[in-house]
Design a protein around this motif. Structure first.
Motif, PDB file in Angstrom:
ATOM      1  N   THR A 262      -3.876   6.683 -18.752  1.00  0.00           N
ATOM      2  CA  THR A 262      -3.614   7.720 -19.758  1.00  0.00           C
ATOM      3  C   THR A 262      -3.078   8.975 -19.089  1.00  0.00           C
ATOM      4  O   THR A 262      -2.115   9.596 -19.553  1.00  0.00           O
ATOM      5  CB  THR A 262      -4.916   8.024 -20.535  1.00  0.00           C
ATOM      6  OG1 THR A 262      -5.247   6.868 -21.299  1.00  0.00           O
ATOM      7  CG2 THR A 262      -4.766   9.218 -21.459  1.00  0.00           C
ATOM      8  N   LEU A 263      -3.681   9.319 -17.945  1.00  0.00           N
ATOM      9  CA  LEU A 263      -3.229  10.525 -17.230  1.00  0.00           C
ATOM     10  C   LEU A 263      -1.885  10.292 -16.537  1.00  0.00           C
ATOM     11  O   LEU A 263      -1.118  11.229 -16.335  1.00  0.00           O
ATOM     12  CB  LEU A 263      -4.281  10.949 -16.203  1.00  0.00           C
ATOM     13  CG  LEU A 263      -5.603  11.423 -16.801  1.00  0.00           C
ATOM     14  CD1 LEU A 263      -6.605  11.725 -15.693  1.00  0.00           C
ATOM     15  CD2 LEU A 263      -5.403  12.657 -17.671  1.00  0.00           C
ATOM     16  N   ALA A 264      -1.628   9.009 -16.158  1.00  0.00           N
ATOM     17  CA  ALA A 264      -0.370   8.695 -15.464  1.00  0.00           C
ATOM     18  C   ALA A 264       0.817   8.842 -16.406  1.00  0.00           C
ATOM     19  O   ALA A 264       1.936   9.071 -15.972  1.00  0.00           O
ATOM     20  CB  ALA A 264      -0.423   7.277 -14.906  1.00  0.00           C
ATOM     21  N   LEU A 265       0.585   8.654 -17.689  1.00  0.00           N
ATOM     22  CA  LEU A 265       1.674   8.755 -18.648  1.00  0.00           C
ATOM     23  C   LEU A 265       1.125   9.516 -19.850  1.00  0.00           C
ATOM     24  O   LEU A 265       0.576   8.927 -20.745  1.00  0.00           O
ATOM     25  CB  LEU A 265       2.123   7.346 -19.055  1.00  0.00           C
ATOM     26  CG  LEU A 265       3.544   7.331 -19.581  1.00  0.00           C
ATOM     27  CD1 LEU A 265       4.520   7.214 -18.439  1.00  0.00           C
ATOM     28  CD2 LEU A 265       3.730   6.205 -20.550  1.00  0.00           C
ATOM     29  N   THR A 266       1.262  10.793 -19.839  1.00  0.00           N
ATOM     30  CA  THR A 266       0.576  11.586 -20.865  1.00  0.00           C
ATOM     31  C   THR A 266       1.321  11.525 -22.203  1.00  0.00           C
ATOM     32  O   THR A 266       1.829  12.511 -22.714  1.00  0.00           O
ATOM     33  CB  THR A 266       0.412  13.052 -20.396  1.00  0.00           C
ATOM     34  OG1 THR A 266       1.676  13.501 -19.937  1.00  0.00           O
ATOM     35  CG2 THR A 266      -0.596  13.168 -19.298  1.00  0.00           C
ATOM     36  N   GLU A 267       1.347  10.305 -22.723  1.00  0.00           N
ATOM     37  CA  GLU A 267       1.926  10.068 -24.057  1.00  0.00           C
ATOM     38  C   GLU A 267       0.844   9.524 -24.977  1.00  0.00           C
ATOM     39  O   GLU A 267       1.124   9.151 -26.108  1.00  0.00           O
ATOM     40  CB  GLU A 267       3.050   9.026 -23.981  1.00  0.00           C
ATOM     41  CG  GLU A 267       4.181   9.357 -23.028  1.00  0.00           C
ATOM     42  CD  GLU A 267       5.095  10.453 -23.547  1.00  0.00           C
ATOM     43  OE1 GLU A 267       4.753  11.085 -24.563  1.00  0.00           O
ATOM     44  OE2 GLU A 267       6.135  10.688 -22.914  1.00  0.00           O
ATOM     45  N   VAL A 268      -0.376   9.445 -24.456  1.00  0.00           N
ATOM     46  CA  VAL A 268      -1.458   8.807 -25.197  1.00  0.00           C
ATOM     47  C   VAL A 268      -2.147   9.850 -26.080  1.00  0.00           C
ATOM     48  O   VAL A 268      -2.412  10.967 -25.634  1.00  0.00           O
ATOM     49  CB  VAL A 268      -2.477   8.180 -24.210  1.00  0.00           C
ATOM     50  CG1 VAL A 268      -3.646   7.547 -24.958  1.00  0.00           C
ATOM     51  CG2 VAL A 268      -1.791   7.164 -23.307  1.00  0.00           C
ATOM     52  N   ASN A 269      -2.439   9.477 -27.315  1.00  0.00           N
ATOM     53  CA  ASN A 269      -3.106  10.414 -28.228  1.00  0.00           C
ATOM     54  C   ASN A 269      -4.595  10.133 -28.362  1.00  0.00           C
ATOM     55  O   ASN A 269      -5.377  11.033 -28.641  1.00  0.00           O
ATOM     56  CB  ASN A 269      -2.434  10.365 -29.603  1.00  0.00           C
ATOM     57  CG  ASN A 269      -0.947  10.566 -29.499  1.00  0.00           C
ATOM     58  OD1 ASN A 269      -0.165   9.629 -29.634  1.00  0.00           O
ATOM     59  ND2 ASN A 269      -0.534  11.790 -29.186  1.00  0.00           N
ATOM     60  N   PHE A 270      -4.971   8.849 -28.180  1.00  0.00           N
ATOM     61  CA  PHE A 270      -6.390   8.502 -28.254  1.00  0.00           C
ATOM     62  C   PHE A 270      -6.691   7.502 -27.146  1.00  0.00           C
ATOM     63  O   PHE A 270      -6.051   6.452 -27.074  1.00  0.00           O
ATOM     64  CB  PHE A 270      -6.743   7.879 -29.614  1.00  0.00           C
ATOM     65  CG  PHE A 270      -6.403   8.770 -30.766  1.00  0.00           C
ATOM     66  CD1 PHE A 270      -7.283   9.774 -31.170  1.00  0.00           C
ATOM     67  CD2 PHE A 270      -5.202   8.630 -31.444  1.00  0.00           C
ATOM     68  CE1 PHE A 270      -6.959  10.621 -32.225  1.00  0.00           C
ATOM     69  CE2 PHE A 270      -4.869   9.466 -32.497  1.00  0.00           C
ATOM     70  CZ  PHE A 270      -5.744  10.467 -32.892  1.00  0.00           C
ATOM     71  N   CYS A 271      -7.630   7.851 -26.285  1.00  0.00           N
ATOM     72  CA  CYS A 271      -8.038   6.947 -25.201  1.00  0.00           C
ATOM     73  C   CYS A 271      -9.506   6.587 -25.452  1.00  0.00           C
ATOM     74  O   CYS A 271     -10.364   7.472 -25.529  1.00  0.00           O
ATOM     75  CB  CYS A 271      -7.861   7.651 -23.854  1.00  0.00           C
ATOM     76  SG  CYS A 271      -8.490   6.709 -22.456  1.00  0.00           S
ATOM     77  N   LEU A 272      -9.778   5.295 -25.591  1.00  0.00           N
ATOM     78  CA  LEU A 272     -11.133   4.858 -25.952  1.00  0.00           C
ATOM     79  C   LEU A 272     -11.724   4.067 -24.784  1.00  0.00           C
ATOM     80  O   LEU A 272     -11.128   3.089 -24.329  1.00  0.00           O
ATOM     81  CB  LEU A 272     -11.076   3.984 -27.211  1.00  0.00           C
ATOM     82  CG  LEU A 272     -10.291   4.589 -28.381  1.00  0.00           C
ATOM     83  CD1 LEU A 272     -10.060   3.550 -29.480  1.00  0.00           C
ATOM     84  CD2 LEU A 272     -11.026   5.807 -28.942  1.00  0.00           C
ATOM     85  N   ILE A 273     -12.877   4.492 -24.291  1.00  0.00           N
ATOM     86  CA  ILE A 273     -13.482   3.825 -23.123  1.00  0.00           C
ATOM     87  C   ILE A 273     -14.947   3.471 -23.431  1.00  0.00           C
ATOM     88  O   ILE A 273     -15.550   4.053 -24.345  1.00  0.00           O
ATOM     89  CB  ILE A 273     -13.382   4.711 -21.849  1.00  0.00           C
ATOM     90  CG1 ILE A 273     -14.128   6.044 -22.016  1.00  0.00           C
ATOM     91  CG2 ILE A 273     -11.935   4.938 -21.449  1.00  0.00           C
ATOM     92  CD1 ILE A 273     -14.293   6.823 -20.725  1.00  0.00           C
ATOM     93  N   PRO A 274     -15.520   2.532 -22.662  1.00  0.00           N
ATOM     94  CA  PRO A 274     -16.887   2.078 -22.963  1.00  0.00           C
ATOM     95  C   PRO A 274     -17.928   3.195 -22.870  1.00  0.00           C
ATOM     96  O   PRO A 274     -18.947   3.154 -23.563  1.00  0.00           O
ATOM     97  CB  PRO A 274     -17.165   1.022 -21.878  1.00  0.00           C
ATOM     98  CG  PRO A 274     -15.849   0.625 -21.343  1.00  0.00           C
ATOM     99  CD  PRO A 274     -14.920   1.777 -21.545  1.00  0.00           C
ATOM    100  N   GLU A 275     -17.683   4.177 -22.011  1.00  0.00           N
ATOM    101  CA  GLU A 275     -18.690   5.209 -21.761  1.00  0.00           C
ATOM    102  C   GLU A 275     -18.800   6.230 -22.893  1.00  0.00           C
ATOM    103  O   GLU A 275     -19.766   6.988 -22.952  1.00  0.00           O
ATOM    104  CB  GLU A 275     -18.359   5.972 -20.463  1.00  0.00           C
ATOM    105  CG  GLU A 275     -18.445   5.148 -19.190  1.00  0.00           C
ATOM    106  CD  GLU A 275     -17.132   4.459 -18.851  1.00  0.00           C
ATOM    107  OE1 GLU A 275     -16.313   4.219 -19.765  1.00  0.00           O
ATOM    108  OE2 GLU A 275     -16.925   4.142 -17.667  1.00  0.00           O
ATOM    109  N   VAL A 276     -17.778   6.281 -23.742  1.00  0.00           N
ATOM    110  CA  VAL A 276     -17.755   7.318 -24.786  1.00  0.00           C
ATOM    111  C   VAL A 276     -17.717   6.651 -26.159  1.00  0.00           C
ATOM    112  O   VAL A 276     -16.734   5.978 -26.502  1.00  0.00           O
ATOM    113  CB  VAL A 276     -16.527   8.252 -24.595  1.00  0.00           C
ATOM    114  CG1 VAL A 276     -16.485   9.310 -25.681  1.00  0.00           C
ATOM    115  CG2 VAL A 276     -16.561   8.906 -23.215  1.00  0.00           C
ATOM    116  N   GLU A 277     -18.793   6.824 -26.905  1.00  0.00           N
ATOM    117  CA  GLU A 277     -18.861   6.200 -28.226  1.00  0.00           C
ATOM    118  C   GLU A 277     -17.878   6.860 -29.205  1.00  0.00           C
ATOM    119  O   GLU A 277     -17.580   8.049 -29.073  1.00  0.00           O
ATOM    120  CB  GLU A 277     -20.277   6.347 -28.778  1.00  0.00           C
ATOM    121  CG  GLU A 277     -20.920   4.996 -29.043  1.00  0.00           C
ATOM    122  CD  GLU A 277     -22.277   5.121 -29.667  1.00  0.00           C
ATOM    123  OE1 GLU A 277     -22.339   5.490 -30.852  1.00  0.00           O
ATOM    124  OE2 GLU A 277     -23.262   4.842 -28.966  1.00  0.00           O
TER     125      GLU A 277
END
Ligand code: ATP
Ligand code: MG
Length: 438
Positions: A262-277
């Protein structure tokens, strides 16, 4: 954590002169050897699960060649096994170990075990491969795994029977948390039988989730490839009215690949990961925020790590894989369905493109940085193993190559800290809100 927790097991005193000097000559001022009392202080703040690292004065052994070694290289037979799932850089690491054993220590008897732990078990009938410098010549440029890998539990007794039958003095194990657990069980069985076989592991996980490893090999390559997939998703999203690019990335329990890509290509609007509900529905849920974004800007990119949003699925729905790991609910296709349904319900015509590049990313050849890194790891593993160290893994931690007891590495899992700087950067780069309803 206590200081003795970082102590490395040894097969016995190292009494044989290291052949490096005889092979390479002793140039004045050049320091070939690391003293056995050279340690690196553990910095708990570099680790995301900082609470497991107290007190702070704990140290790791510095990796590198010692002046005295335990094994006689001319009589030593070593084996390499690769377990678990695929990851860029495995072949490069295998090559590095073989060349280091062969050229630096003169260990010419090196074999490869095919298809992970299965390769030790006679009933599978897998061949043992003789690993020579000629055989591994070009494998670092190839993707995939030259030796093959597998999951699934095998009998530790049968594995150690096989080590005895093959007359192995050393076993190098390349694998993730499961492999590290297997290596601990193998060392226990070796010790029970009073054998002098060393086991040294090199952590492999594309998810970058092993404790006391700053970054696992292959991770950089994976982020590079993942960023390409995000670029594709962005192009698709901007190339159609109300376009949404949805990308599923690796990360069963830890969202490092998703966060970094996500940081490598800052075109992402929503990044969903296991650590963050996150919630799907409601005023603060993902669907509402995505709808706002589409109404406002007409396109959006969503990145989801495979282990994100698992609270949506029940344990009975999922089951376990051959190695006993809990299967994950397919959050990617689930989100695709739910997003489409949501916009249909609002009478908004959506152009959603779903991209799942995981198998493609796992099997590509690693990039130059990862090749350099696997070179360092292979060298460090061979130095440690020849010295008679066992029950350990080599790691780059806090900018040093060090020896870490396997026991310590499997106690915890490295995770993205939702209150740390990495996640803060992701929040800033995406602008995504806290997506949980009160
Ligand atoms: P990945 O990062 O791809 O998940 P991994 O090493 O965790 O890699 P697994 O398939 O979980 O992959 O484990 C590799 C091998 O280690 C498997 O053959 C598995 O059966 C074995 N293994 C896992 N845990 C143990 C354990 N506690 N004792 C003995 N063997 C184990
Ligand atoms: Mg695993």
């Amino acid at each position: 954590m206590k200081p003795e927790d970082t102590k490395i097991q040894s097969l016995g005193p190292a009494k044989i002169q290291n052949p490096i000097i005889t092979r390479q000559g002793d140039s004045p001022g050049f320091r070939h050897f690391i003293d056995n009392n050279e340690f690196v202080r553990v910095n708990p703040f570099v680790m995301d699960t900082a609470d497991s690292c107290e007190p702070r004065e704990v140290t790791f052994e510095l990796a590198g060649p010692r002046s005295k070694i335990y094994f006689d290289p001319t009589k030593l037979k070593a084996a390499i096994v690769t377990c678990g799932g695929m990851c860029p850089g495995i072949n490069s690491l295998v090559r590095s170990i073989v060349l280091q054993l062969h050229h630096i220590y003169g260990v010419t008897n090196v074999v490869g075990i095919k298809f992970g732990l299965q390769g030790f078990i006679p009933k599978f009938g897998h061949d043992i491969v003789e690993l020579t410098p000629t055989l591994v010549e070009g494998i670092h440029g190839r993707g995939g795994s030259y030796l093959g890998m597998s999951r699934g539990s095998q009998s530790m007794e049968e594995i150690v029977d096989s080590l005895e039958r093959l007359n192995l003095g050393l076993l190098f194990m390349i694998g993730g948390d499961g492999t590290l657990r297997a290596s601990r069980a193998i060392v226990e069985e070796i010790t029970k039988r009073g054998l002098k076989t060393g086991v040294v592991s090199i952590p492999k996980t594309i998810d970058n989730d092993i404790c006391f490893v700053s970054k696992t090999f292959g991770f950089q390559t994976a982020v590079e490839e993942a960023a390409q997939a995000i670029l594709g998703a962005h192009n698709e999203a901007t190339g159609a009215p109300n376009g949404v690019g949805l990308v599923k990335l690796m990360g069963r329990m830890s969202g490092f690949v998703a966060a970094h890509a996500t940081l490598a290509l800052t075109e992402v609007n929503f990044c969903l990961i296991p650590e963050v509900e996150f919630d799907l529905e409601g005023e603060r849920g993902l669907l509402k925020h995505l709808e706002d974004r589409i109404r406002d800007r007409g396109h959006a990119v969503v990145v989801v790590a495979e282990g994100a949003g698992q609270n949506i699925f029940t344990e009975e729905d999922l089951g376990r894989d051959a190695s006993g790991n809990l299967r994950l609910g397919d959050i990617g296709t689930y989100l695709k369905k739910r997003i489409n349904q949501h916009f249909e319900g609002k009478n908004i015509e959506l152009n959603l493109k779903y991209i799942d590049p995981s198998y493609l990313i796992r099997s590509v050849p690693c990039n130059s940085n990862d090749r350099i890194y696997t070179g360092f790891l292979g060298h460090a593993a061979v130095h440690a193993a020849l010295t008679g160290k066992t029950g350990m893994m080599v790691s780059q931690w806090d900018n040093h190559f060090v020896h870490v007891p396997v026991e310590l590495a499997i106690k915890n899992r490295k995770k993205v800290d939702p209150e740390g700087s990495l996640w803060r950067s992701v929040r800033e780069a995406t602008g995504q809100p806290h997506m949980v309803n009160e």
